[in-house]
Design a protein around this motif. Structure first.
Motif, PDB file in Angstrom:
ATOM      1  N   PHE A 204       1.377  -1.096   0.051  1.00  0.00           N
ATOM      2  CA  PHE A 204      -0.104   0.044  -0.309  1.00  0.00           C
ATOM      3  C   PHE A 204       1.091   1.169  -0.223  1.00  0.00           C
ATOM      4  CE2 PHE A 204      -1.906   3.717   2.205  1.00  0.00           C
ATOM      5  CZ  PHE A 204      -2.884   3.748   1.809  1.00  0.00           C
ATOM      6  N   VAL A 205       1.402   1.637   0.780  1.00  0.00           N
ATOM      7  CA  VAL A 205       2.493   2.708   0.602  1.00  0.00           C
ATOM      8  C   VAL A 205       3.541   2.987   0.011  1.00  0.00           C
ATOM      9  CG1 VAL A 205       2.534   2.491   3.652  1.00  0.00           C
ATOM     10  CG2 VAL A 205       4.508   1.025   2.549  1.00  0.00           C
ATOM     11  N   ILE A 206       3.601   1.560  -0.697  1.00  0.00           N
ATOM     12  CA  ILE A 206       4.743   1.752  -2.636  1.00  0.00           C
ATOM     13  C   ILE A 206       3.862   2.519  -3.605  1.00  0.00           C
ATOM     14  CG2 ILE A 206       5.735   0.379  -3.608  1.00  0.00           C
ATOM     15  CD1 ILE A 206       7.226   0.654  -1.948  1.00  0.00           C
ATOM     16  N   TYR A 207       2.325   1.608  -3.027  1.00  0.00           N
ATOM     17  CA  TYR A 207       1.359   2.431  -4.616  1.00  0.00           C
ATOM     18  C   TYR A 207       1.144   3.727  -4.104  1.00  0.00           C
ATOM     19  CZ  TYR A 207      -3.252   3.329  -5.801  1.00  0.00           C
ATOM     20  OH  TYR A 207      -4.193   4.248  -6.575  1.00  0.00           O
ATOM     21  N   LYS A 208       0.829   4.249  -2.930  1.00  0.00           N
ATOM     22  CA  LYS A 208       1.347   6.022  -2.521  1.00  0.00           C
ATOM     23  C   LYS A 208       1.977   6.706  -2.549  1.00  0.00           C
ATOM     24  CE  LYS A 208      -1.746   7.246  -1.382  1.00  0.00           C
ATOM     25  NZ  LYS A 208      -2.733   7.721  -1.692  1.00  0.00           N
ATOM     26  N   TYR A 213       5.254  10.071  -6.998  1.00  0.00           N
ATOM     27  CA  TYR A 213       6.120  10.296  -7.342  1.00  0.00           C
ATOM     28  C   TYR A 213       5.684  10.678  -9.382  1.00  0.00           C
ATOM     29  CZ  TYR A 213       9.728   8.829 -11.251  1.00  0.00           C
ATOM     30  OH  TYR A 213      10.806   9.140 -12.153  1.00  0.00           O
ATOM     31  N   ASP A 214       3.981  10.282  -9.233  1.00  0.00           N
ATOM     32  CA  ASP A 214       3.761   9.927 -11.157  1.00  0.00           C
ATOM     33  C   ASP A 214       3.124  11.430 -10.806  1.00  0.00           C
ATOM     34  OD1 ASP A 214       2.694   9.162 -13.004  1.00  0.00           O
ATOM     35  OD2 ASP A 214       0.488   9.095 -11.645  1.00  0.00           O
ATOM     36  N   ASN A 215       2.634  11.951  -9.373  1.00  0.00           N
ATOM     37  CA  ASN A 215       2.161  13.279  -9.800  1.00  0.00           C
ATOM     38  C   ASN A 215       3.069  14.522  -9.543  1.00  0.00           C
ATOM     39  OD1 ASN A 215      -0.474  12.681  -9.557  1.00  0.00           O
ATOM     40  ND2 ASN A 215      -0.981  12.318  -7.132  1.00  0.00           N
ATOM     41  N   THR A 216       4.906  13.668  -9.077  1.00  0.00           N
ATOM     42  CA  THR A 216       5.484  14.827  -9.124  1.00  0.00           C
ATOM     43  C   THR A 216       6.276  15.698  -8.092  1.00  0.00           C
ATOM     44  OG1 THR A 216       5.043  16.656 -10.155  1.00  0.00           O
ATOM     45  CG2 THR A 216       5.852  15.080 -11.540  1.00  0.00           C
ATOM     46  N   THR A 217       5.575  14.624  -6.882  1.00  0.00           N
ATOM     47  CA  THR A 217       5.607  15.156  -5.990  1.00  0.00           C
ATOM     48  C   THR A 217       6.593  15.063  -4.558  1.00  0.00           C
ATOM     49  OG1 THR A 217       4.138  14.270  -4.595  1.00  0.00           O
ATOM     50  CG2 THR A 217       2.983  16.386  -5.334  1.00  0.00           C
ATOM     51  N   LEU A 218       7.171  13.488  -5.094  1.00  0.00           N
ATOM     52  CA  LEU A 218       8.252  13.098  -4.617  1.00  0.00           C
ATOM     53  C   LEU A 218       9.213  12.803  -5.801  1.00  0.00           C
ATOM     54  CD1 LEU A 218       9.297  11.525  -2.063  1.00  0.00           C
ATOM     55  CD2 LEU A 218       8.002   9.337  -3.118  1.00  0.00           C
ATOM     56  N   THR A 219      10.526  12.901  -5.067  1.00  0.00           N
ATOM     57  CA  THR A 219      11.665  12.836  -6.218  1.00  0.00           C
ATOM     58  C   THR A 219      12.173  11.209  -6.687  1.00  0.00           C
ATOM     59  OG1 THR A 219      13.229  13.344  -4.589  1.00  0.00           O
ATOM     60  CG2 THR A 219      12.371  15.157  -5.771  1.00  0.00           C
ATOM     61  N   ALA A 220      12.650  11.240  -7.535  1.00  0.00           N
ATOM     62  CA  ALA A 220      13.474   9.702  -7.927  1.00  0.00           C
ATOM     63  C   ALA A 220      13.972   8.818  -7.344  1.00  0.00           C
ATOM     64  CB  ALA A 220      14.158   9.886  -8.911  1.00  0.00           C
ATOM     65  N   THR A 221      15.325  10.109  -6.982  1.00  0.00           N
ATOM     66  CA  THR A 221      16.198  10.035  -5.621  1.00  0.00           C
ATOM     67  C   THR A 221      15.240   9.183  -3.854  1.00  0.00           C
ATOM     68  OG1 THR A 221      17.456  11.743  -6.453  1.00  0.00           O
ATOM     69  CG2 THR A 221      17.711  10.735  -3.957  1.00  0.00           C
TER      70      THR A 221
END
Length: 526
Positions: A204-208, A213-221
């Motif tokens: 579940f937390v990976i999905y979120k 990340y898809d919404n660009t609110t979380l960077t790849a790093t």
């Protein structure tokens, strides 16, 4: 260069981790075993200070299981599970705090995922509490039956009931097997469900995280770092779930240990109070075994430097009187005075220092004859021990043994006959040389050849002492200074032998019965 620097730092941290983990493991084991050693000593000391009436509510397997296996459960948990739980707790807490700094939203979701196992943990707790108690009870019964089967082997064989007793032993072994199986299998599915919740929480937390990340609110790093760290959160949680069951089971054992430690002690008075003289007085003493009244308003006196005999039919409470003087039990009513002071005001150490006992049933320790005698006086020299052995006629059978006085006589003195064990018991009493001597059928197991000689040794033992003797052979107590006839829970008659014979009462009746039975013989009517 930077990569090699990181690799070197990681290698160094692994070496430091290995050193610290090794030291922590060794230290935790040392501390745990030291605590368990002290706990066993504390329990042993506690049992010494508790009245026998309290201890005899349980069978021998109860305390054997408590001191050996319950504390062993405690050892296993604290030496292995506690370090894992503590390191897991601090590791998970550190990771969660770090993840919250990466992304507070993901940190919060991760905390909720971890907390989702709590209902399953609560269910497992109830299950282990119930089945853990049943498992401990089965283990105790198994221990008791094994002891009974081993100790009663001679009687089991002689009465040809080995099949019956083995069936009973087999039954408790099957119960133990069943309860062990239930303890392992019933909580298992609950823990497996909690593992599944951990995996679902992780997904579940990976999905979120992917959504952020898809919404660009979380960077790849941060996304990659979160995936690596979040999985590390759930591994210690899974280990904790398993260790928690061990903790709950250990808690059942701990409750039993605490219950014994809370037993009321009978040795709680002034240790500095000394016994000034050895006179003993019973004032309106009443006593019951398991609500069955044995003595009622009993009043009698045992004068200093005199021999007092207790006679009466079996079950009238004669041995009970000696047990009350030795404080194996405490009175229900009235009081017992030694040297003018209430017996319960003296410490057990002071009381037992002034009393020597020769019991009807002799118990010897799994040690040498020498050490079994020396326990009466630990600072005794060899000459003293050899002297009492000769007085009690122990030298006769000791000289026949391969290792003499240093021969090991096994548990309960099983390598010796009843008469030989009784002679060792008399030797112990001679060595202790206390001002109060309690004799309960001291020559019951002796052959006629040795009885006369040992009567002389007992005479030496009882010189200038307060002596209380129980004897079914009335001829052995004719010269006693006073004789009490115990009947119907109290003193029926008292006086010297000659006085009691004139009364023509219970004592005279017993005397006549014994004299009439001397001439009996087995006749062949065929």
């Amino acid at each position: 260069d930077l990569i090699w620097l990181y690799i070197g730092g990681m290698g160094l941290s692994l070496i430091v981790q290995f050193i610290l983990s090794s030291k922590a493991y060794v230290h935790s084991s040392k501390v745990t075993f030291m605590i368990s050693k002290k706990l066993r000593f504390i329990l042993g000391d506690k049992l010494f200070k508790v009245g026998l009436g309290k201890l005899q509510k349980h069978d021998s397997g109860y305390f054997s299981s408590l001191i050996l296996q319950d504390i062993r459960t405690f050892e296993n948990f604290f030496s292995h599970s506690v370090p894992a739980i503590l390191s897991g707790f601090f590791g998970v807490t550190t990771l969660l705090i770090f993840i919250c700094f990466i992304d507070l939203r993901l940190g919060f979701l991760l905390i909720l995922s971890v907390l989702s196992v709590l209902p399953f943990l609560y269910g497992a707790n109830l299950i282990v509490e119930h089945f853990g108690k049943k498992h401990i009870e089965s283990r105790q019964k198994m221990s008791s039956k094994f002891l009974e089967f081993y100790q009663g082997m001679k009687y089991i064989k002689s009465f040809n009931i080995i099949k019956k007793k083995f069936t009973m032993l087999d039954s408790v072994l099957k119960d133990f097997k069943k309860d062990s199986f239930l303890l392992e299998m019933i909580p298992g599915p609950t823990i497996l469900l909690s593992f599944i919740m951990c995996e679902l929480g992780f997904l579940f937390v990976i999905y979120k995280a992917l959504d952020y990340y898809d919404n660009t609110t979380l960077t790849a790093t941060y996304f990659i770092g979160f995936i690596i760290l979040s999985y590390r959160v759930f591994e210690p949680v899974k280990l904790f779930l398993v260790d928690f069951l061990e903790l709950r089971y250990m808690n059942n054992s701990l409750e039993r240990i605490i219950e014994v430690l809370q037993y009321e002690e009978i040795d709680k008075y002034n240790p500095s109070l000394k016994i000034q003289n050895s006179s003993i007085h019973f004032k309106n003493v009443s006593f019951s075994y398991n609500k069955k009244e044995v003595l009622k308003d009993l009043t009698l006196s045992f004068k200093e430097n005199q021999i007092t005999a207790l006679v009466g039919y079996s079950g009238e409470g004669k041995t009970t009187i000696l047990n009350l003087i030795g404080r194996f039990w405490d009175v229900d009513g009235g009081e017992i005075l030694i040297g003018g002071k209430e017996i319960r005001k003296h410490s057990l150490h002071e009381l037992y220092k002034n009393i020597s006992e020769v019991f009807q049933e002799v118990y010897l320790f799994n040690d040498s004859i020498y050490n079994n005698i020396k326990i009466a006086k630990p600072n005794a020299i060899d000459e003293e021990i050899f002297k009492v052995c000769k007085q009690a006629r122990c030298d006769e059978f000791i000289n026949r043994l391969e290792n003499g006085i240093h021969t090991n006589i096994a548990e309960g003195g099983s390598k010796l006959s009843g008469g030989e064990k009784q002679r060792i018991s008399i030797a112990r009493a001679l060595l202790k040389d206390s001002p109060i001597v309690l004799l309960d059928e001291a020559t019951a197991s002796l052959d006629p050849e040795n009885e006369s000689a040992i009567q002389q040794a007992i005479y030496q033992l009882t010189k200038n002492k307060t002596v209380i003797v129980i004897a079914h052979k009335l001829s052995t107590i004719q010269n006693a200074d006073n004789i009490y006839v115990i009947s119907n829970k109290k003193v029926l008659e008292s006086g010297k032998h000659s006085d009691l014979m004139k009364i023509n009462g219970k004592y005279k009746e017993m005397w006549d019965y014994q004299n009439s039975s001397k001439g009996w013989s087995i006749k062949n009517n065929f």
